[in-house]
Design an enzyme around this catalytic site. Sequence first.
Site, PDB file in Angstrom:
ATOM      1  N   ALA A  35       0.825  -1.207   0.000  1.00 48.03           N
ATOM      2  CA  ALA A  35       0.000   0.000   0.000  1.00 48.03           C
ATOM      3  C   ALA A  35       0.860   1.257   0.000  1.00 48.03           C
ATOM      4  O   ALA A  35       0.619   2.188   0.747  1.00 48.03           O
ATOM      5  CB  ALA A  35      -0.935  -0.005   1.205  1.00 48.03           C
ATOM      6  N   CYS A  36       1.867   1.276  -0.846  1.00 46.69           N
ATOM      7  CA  CYS A  36       2.831   2.370  -0.903  1.00 46.69           C
ATOM      8  C   CYS A  36       2.699   3.064  -2.253  1.00 46.69           C
ATOM      9  O   CYS A  36       2.288   2.444  -3.242  1.00 46.69           O
ATOM     10  CB  CYS A  36       4.237   1.780  -0.732  1.00 46.69           C
ATOM     11  SG  CYS A  36       5.596   2.940  -0.916  1.00 46.69           S
TER      12      CYS A  36
END
Length: 162
Positions: A35-36
Amino acid sequence: MHPLDQISVMRIDGTPLPLAQLQGKVLLVVNTASACGFTPQFEALQTLHEEYGPQGLAVLGFPCNQFGAQDPGSNEEIADFCQVNYGVSFPMMAKVDVNGPQAHPLFQWLCTQAPGLLGSTGIKWNFTKFLVSRDRETVSRHAPQVAPDSLRDAIESALAEP
């Protein structure tokens, strides 16, 4: 035996991978997160794996939740995410710490071999990349914002070495 080849890592499915099994290969070691902002780099890493894997490149992904809690899922959830969203077929490892007292020995070794900006040994964020030569003597460190595609020349040079 080289110190790197004395380290074993755990695949995301829970099976061990002694790095000695990768002797003679060029390694691209990346701490990853699901989730970057850099997560789309999985696609380019997969392309490098497909293009250069047959020539001796081993891309190894290591999920890490130490930066902004951007990979909180279980190993199974992370594996599913990488496969479904990016078609990742290069080896993904079990989640590790890359900094601090619990840092995996591989990342301890990499960070001492290739310090970051101003000699810092800590990893600053997800998708820091380490390129390791076949003979394990040359290690280069690449910041998260360095696109995997921009490593092609370095990968080709490393693959050309005996």
